[in-house]
Design a protein around this motif. Structure first.
Motif, PDB file in Angstrom:
ATOM      1  N   VAL A  25      -7.880  -4.590  -7.231  1.00 59.15           N
ATOM      2  CA  VAL A  25      -7.182  -3.530  -7.205  1.00 59.15           C
ATOM      3  C   VAL A  25      -7.505  -2.447  -6.378  1.00 59.15           C
ATOM      4  O   VAL A  25      -8.687  -2.235  -5.959  1.00 59.15           O
ATOM      5  N   VAL A  26      -6.537  -1.756  -5.508  1.00 59.17           N
ATOM      6  CA  VAL A  26      -7.003  -0.948  -4.421  1.00 59.17           C
ATOM      7  C   VAL A  26      -6.732   0.535  -5.003  1.00 59.17           C
ATOM      8  O   VAL A  26      -5.686   0.575  -5.483  1.00 59.17           O
ATOM      9  N   THR A  27      -7.467   1.441  -4.396  1.00 62.44           N
ATOM     10  CA  THR A  27      -7.191   2.704  -4.982  1.00 62.44           C
ATOM     11  C   THR A  27      -6.649   3.617  -3.468  1.00 62.44           C
ATOM     12  O   THR A  27      -7.240   3.476  -2.192  1.00 62.44           O
ATOM     13  N   TYR A  28      -5.524   4.386  -3.790  1.00 62.46           N
ATOM     14  CA  TYR A  28      -5.041   5.084  -2.723  1.00 62.46           C
ATOM     15  C   TYR A  28      -4.971   6.502  -3.244  1.00 62.46           C
ATOM     16  O   TYR A  28      -4.771   7.042  -4.266  1.00 62.46           O
ATOM     17  N   VAL A  29      -4.604   7.535  -2.402  1.00 60.86           N
ATOM     18  CA  VAL A  29      -4.373   8.931  -2.670  1.00 60.86           C
ATOM     19  C   VAL A  29      -2.940   9.286  -2.209  1.00 60.86           C
ATOM     20  O   VAL A  29      -2.482   9.105  -1.093  1.00 60.86           O
ATOM     21  N   TYR A  30      -2.177   9.864  -3.018  1.00 64.80           N
ATOM     22  CA  TYR A  30      -0.800  10.301  -2.566  1.00 64.80           C
ATOM     23  C   TYR A  30      -0.594  11.629  -3.484  1.00 64.80           C
ATOM     24  O   TYR A  30      -0.825  11.771  -4.424  1.00 64.80           O
ATOM     25  N   GLN A  31      -0.151  12.585  -2.506  1.00 63.38           N
ATOM     26  CA  GLN A  31       0.291  13.823  -2.855  1.00 63.38           C
ATOM     27  C   GLN A  31      -1.014  14.643  -3.621  1.00 63.38           C
ATOM     28  O   GLN A  31      -0.979  15.219  -4.619  1.00 63.38           O
TER      29      GLN A  31
END
Length: 48
Positions: A25-31
């Motif tokens: 599972v990859v973590t990313y930041v959106y808004q």
């Protein structure tokens, strides 16, 4: 290199609900919000 490993950290895919125990599972930041997506659903995020 600093280690940021946390014990028993289990992330859940925002799209399909699978956990990091079953698939990466990859973590990313959106808004400004941190989100998680599994490698199976990642192409859907990239290509829409």
């Amino acid at each position: 290199m600093a280690e940021n490993k946390q014990d028993n950290l289990e992330l859940e895919c925002e799209h399909c609900g699978t956990t990091s125990e079953l698939t990466p599972v990859v973590t990313y930041v959106y808004q400004g919000e941190e989100k998680h997506i599994c490698t199976h659903c990642l192409p859907m995020l990239i290509h829409g």
